[in-house]
Design a protein around this motif. Structure first.
Motif, PDB file in Angstrom:
ATOM      1  N   ALA A  84      -0.261   1.477   0.521  1.00 45.31           N
ATOM      2  CA  ALA A  84       0.054   2.839   0.965  1.00 45.31           C
ATOM      3  C   ALA A  84       1.246   2.883   1.914  1.00 45.31           C
ATOM      4  N   LEU A  85       1.743   1.730   2.355  1.00 40.68           N
ATOM      5  CA  LEU A  85       2.807   1.710   3.366  1.00 40.68           C
ATOM      6  C   LEU A  85       4.077   2.441   2.929  1.00 40.68           C
ATOM      7  N   PRO A  86       4.574   2.261   1.706  1.00 38.87           N
ATOM      8  CA  PRO A  86       5.809   2.968   1.341  1.00 38.87           C
ATOM      9  C   PRO A  86       5.688   4.494   1.510  1.00 38.87           C
ATOM     10  N   ALA A 140       0.766   9.128  10.505  1.00 45.91           N
ATOM     11  CA  ALA A 140       1.378   8.103   9.655  1.00 45.91           C
ATOM     12  C   ALA A 140       1.783   6.889  10.476  1.00 45.91           C
ATOM     13  N   ALA A 141       2.333   7.116  11.668  1.00 46.97           N
ATOM     14  CA  ALA A 141       2.761   5.998  12.521  1.00 46.97           C
ATOM     15  C   ALA A 141       1.567   5.130  12.904  1.00 46.97           C
ATOM     16  N   ALA A 142       0.474   5.771  13.312  1.00 46.67           N
ATOM     17  CA  ALA A 142      -0.716   5.002  13.695  1.00 46.67           C
ATOM     18  C   ALA A 142      -1.236   4.194  12.517  1.00 46.67           C
ATOM     19  N   ALA A 143      -1.256   4.828  11.331  1.00 41.41           N
ATOM     20  CA  ALA A 143      -1.744   4.113  10.145  1.00 41.41           C
ATOM     21  C   ALA A 143      -0.835   2.946   9.791  1.00 41.41           C
ATOM     22  N   ILE A 144       0.466   3.139   9.904  1.00 45.53           N
ATOM     23  CA  ILE A 144       1.413   2.057   9.586  1.00 45.53           C
ATOM     24  C   ILE A 144       1.168   0.848  10.472  1.00 45.53           C
TER      25      ILE A 144
END
Length: 719
Positions: free
Chosen positions: A613-615, A632-636
């Motif tokens: 899911a990173l891209p 999104a930043a936290a998930a990355i």
């Protein structure tokens, strides 16, 4: 009989609008305001405030009503002139407060500026209000006096009239209102500032005057000239307040408190400026309104009550003191220790506001709130218990034993069924104390909760807190499960019993609840109650692999059309079987929907196995709005680890700077980042140095306390 509505037919009311549509009903409301029937008058005023003066708004129909309201106010034969005058001043005050370019729109879309018509008319008719301010009826005088500060443009004359009114009035409320109006005059007409502040200073220090006048003068002088506030302001105010309050009534130790628990005598009298109805009695049962919602409206009504004549004055003093927290705490301490019940009661709300807005050690105030938990004063005890129950457990801890003592006293005096007592004041006091105690995780609340769950007496209150006692799951879970099996899933979910029961079972955290939650999920899906199904899925996810028995029910829902349901099912699938090959593609697809923030959070919890899911998350990081970029930043970082810190940290800090309400979410991510979060230390320290709680109007005491704990944890691990 005067025709108050002469010319009303010449007004094109149908071309105007109010908060709820066309304004054709306004003439009827104006006519009914002069009805000999008090119920008709009350409904007319309520309708006008609700629609034509909604939340203080001024519409074209509001402005068009003014000539007719002025006629009503000027006729001594009208039964309720004071409410008419209060309505006029409310409209006029709102118009004065309106921005110069404020524009309202009619239903046809035409722009208008009705406030521009209101103020000149009120000034043109100001002599009416001057006359009303000397009316034989004290209610009329009380309603009219503020007009002298709002609409009389001759500062010298207005000031002279107010001095005359102070000398003529004997009532506490009237005299305080005169001094408040003088302060209002200085804010509108700067030419009055010098004479009024000099007069107020003289009044405040004149020992021959009553303490109420001196206190009002002291406070309003401080409001007019805050730069002149000195260390003597609060001690002087406290001394004057103590002179005003009566000695406590003697109370025998064997007094039978059960005789008057439902009587109005068991609550302090209203101050005289409060016009709200008494709602001490329990709400009428089942009129199509969920009891939770009825309780919300009852709370709103109580919130608007003022019991002591000095309360608005002391509220003004707290506003003037603002950031001077030691002085404000000292003032509230004196209020809560007052021998006067009305003063103590109104101080509870002020203590709650102070604790809710400012950080610090509030344990002394919490103990004083606990001192208000007196069985002989159920009205005040209920308010104190409710306030304590809304504090985070760590802040309410000093009141634990006092809450338990009140609960035990009630049970000893009134028996084990006191939860359902027919005495409304006692009932509320007991239930608020029990639920506050339960929120502390204290098992001494359990007998009352079990009694509630075994009956139908305000069971919803017990359900709301049952999940706070996981140590009593063996007794609570079967009762909650039985009720969930019988719950009506067709009701509006937020206010339904099923919603509260699912939340309670989730919070209890006992895997034995899985069968009941699985059945609830099946029922919700069958009845197309998608919000309920999503809640049941989230509760099942709480149990992780202990809920694998529900997989057969959960799996089909991961392809549901309803996005909330699909997200909850995808999250539950991951929690129950831990298969990234199945869960990650589903959640990644949800990143392209309005559920992208929640989907990102779940992907972050999956961690490294969600690398596919990173891209897409990086795309959101570059192109999304602040909220989605934050998630999104936290998930990355949670997926990619320290290697992603270089792109994640700047986004976290940027979003935090842009939106204060994101602080806790940012800090939680920084805590997980460990040493990579070191560049954020100055920002974290600056946040924790703030005296005011974080999050603005969207924040809460609990979220700010959690924010502070997380911030301290980050600093500890970095230093």
């Amino acid at each position: 009989m005067i025709n108050h509505l002469e010319g009303v037919d010449l007004v094109d009311w149908s071309s105007m609008g109010h908060a709820y549509g066309p304004a054709h009903e306004v003439p009827l409301w104006l006519e009914q305001m002069a009805s000999p029937d008090p119920d008709v008058r009350e409904r007319a005023f309520s309708s006008f405030y609700s629609a034509a003066h909604h939340q203080g708004d001024v519409y074209s129909c509001t402005a068009a009503s003014l000539p007719f309201l002025l006629a009503l106010a000027d006729d001594p034969q009208v039964p309720d002139r004071a409410p008419v005058i209060r309505l006029l001043l409310s409209i006029g005050g709102a118009a004065l407060d309106c921005a110069p370019d404020g524009v309202y729109y009619s239903p046809s879309g035409h722009a208008s500026t009705p406030h521009a018509d209101v103020v000149p008319l009120m000034r043109e008719r100001v002599e009416d209000f001057v006359r009303h301010a000397t009316d034989p009826d004290p209610q009329v005088r009380r309603a009219a006096v503020p007009a002298l500060g709002l609409f009389l443009d001759d500062a010298d004359r207005a000031f002279a009239l107010l001095r005359e009114r102070l000398a003529a009035e004997s009532g506490t409320v009237e005299r305080l209102l005169v001094i408040e109006t003088a302060a209002t005059l200085t804010r509108r007409l700067p030419a009055a500032l010098g004479p009024v502040t000099t007069w107020l200073a003289t009044l405040a220090t004149d020992p021959a005057l009553d303490a109420d006048i001196r206190l009002a003068a002291l406070v309003h002088r401080a409001a007019c000239a805050p730069e002149a506030i000195d260390d003597g302001l609060v001690p002087t105010a406290i001394d004057l307040l103590q002179q005003l309050t009566a000695e406590p009534e003697p109370q025998g130790e064997d007094e039978d408190e059960g005789e008057d628990e439902g009587d109005d005598d068991a609550r302090p009298a209203d101050c005289g400026r409060c016009t709200c109805a008494d709602v001490a009695a329990a709400p009428a049962p089942n009129q199509g309104v969920p009891p939770q919602l009825a309780a919300v409206f009852a709370d709103l009504d109580r919130h608007g009550r003022v019991h002591a004549p000095t309360t608005e004055l002391l509220t003004t003093l707290h506003q003037v003191l603002d950031t001077r927290l030691p002085e404000r705490t000292a003032l509230i301490t004196a209020q809560l220790r007052s021998p006067d019940r009305a003063t103590r009661y109104d101080a509870i709300k002020m203590a709650k506001a102070l604790i809710g807005s400012w950080r610090g050690d509030h344990s002394a105030l919490v103990r004083l709130l606990a001192d208000c938990l007196l069985p002989q004063d159920p009205y005040t005890a209920a308010e104190a218990a409710e306030t304590l129950g809304r504090l985070p457990a760590a802040l309410a801890e000093p009141a634990r034993d006092a809450l338990a003592a009140l609960v035990e006293t009630h049970r000893a005096a009134h028996g084990p069924t006191v939860w359902a007592t027919p005495h409304p004041l006692l009932r509320r006091a007991h239930q608020e104390a029990v639920t506050a105690l339960a929120r502390l995780g204290d098992e001494r609340a359990l007998p009352a909760l079990l009694a509630a769950l075994d009956t139908d007496a305000d069971t919803w209150r017990a359900v709301q807190v049952a999940g706070r006692l996981p140590q009593a799951s063996g007794e609570l879970l079967p009762r909650l499960s039985r009720r969930l099996a019988d719950a009506d899933f067709s009701q509006d979910w937020y206010w339904s019993d099923a919603c509260a029961l699912v939340a309670a079972l989730r919070r209890l955290g006992d895997p034995a609840a899985v069968p009941a939650l699985t059945t609830a999920l099946t029922t919700a899906v069958r009845q197309e109650q998608w919000r309920g199904a999503a809640a049941a899925l989230s509760a099942l996810a709480r149990f992780g692999t202990d809920a694998t028995s529900a997989l057969e029910t959960v799996r089909p829902l991961a392809d549901a059309e309803d996005l909330d349901l699909r997200l909850a099912a995808a999250e539950a699938l991951w929690a129950l079987e831990r298969d990234p090959a199945d869960s990650v593609p589903r959640l990644t697809a949800l990143l392209d929907t309005h559920k992208q923030q929640d989907a990102a959070d779940v992907l972050g919890r999956i961690g490294a196995p969600a690398a596919a899911a990173l891209p897409r998350l990086r795309q959101i990081l570059r192109a999304g709005h602040d909220g989605t970029r934050l998630h999104a930043a936290a998930a990355i970082f949670d997926i990619g680890g320290p290697a992603e810190a270089g792109i994640v940290l700047p986004v976290l800090l940027e979003v935090w700077d842009n939106n204060d309400s994101t602080a806790h979410h940012v800090l939680e991510c920084l805590r997980r980042m460990g040493p990579a979060a070191a560049p954020a230390l100055p920002r974290i320290r600056a946040e924790l140095a703030r005296a005011r709680r974080s999050g603005g109007s969207f924040g809460s005491i609990e979220s700010d306390e959690a924010l502070q704990r997380t911030g301290l944890a980050v600093i500890d691990q970095l230093t």
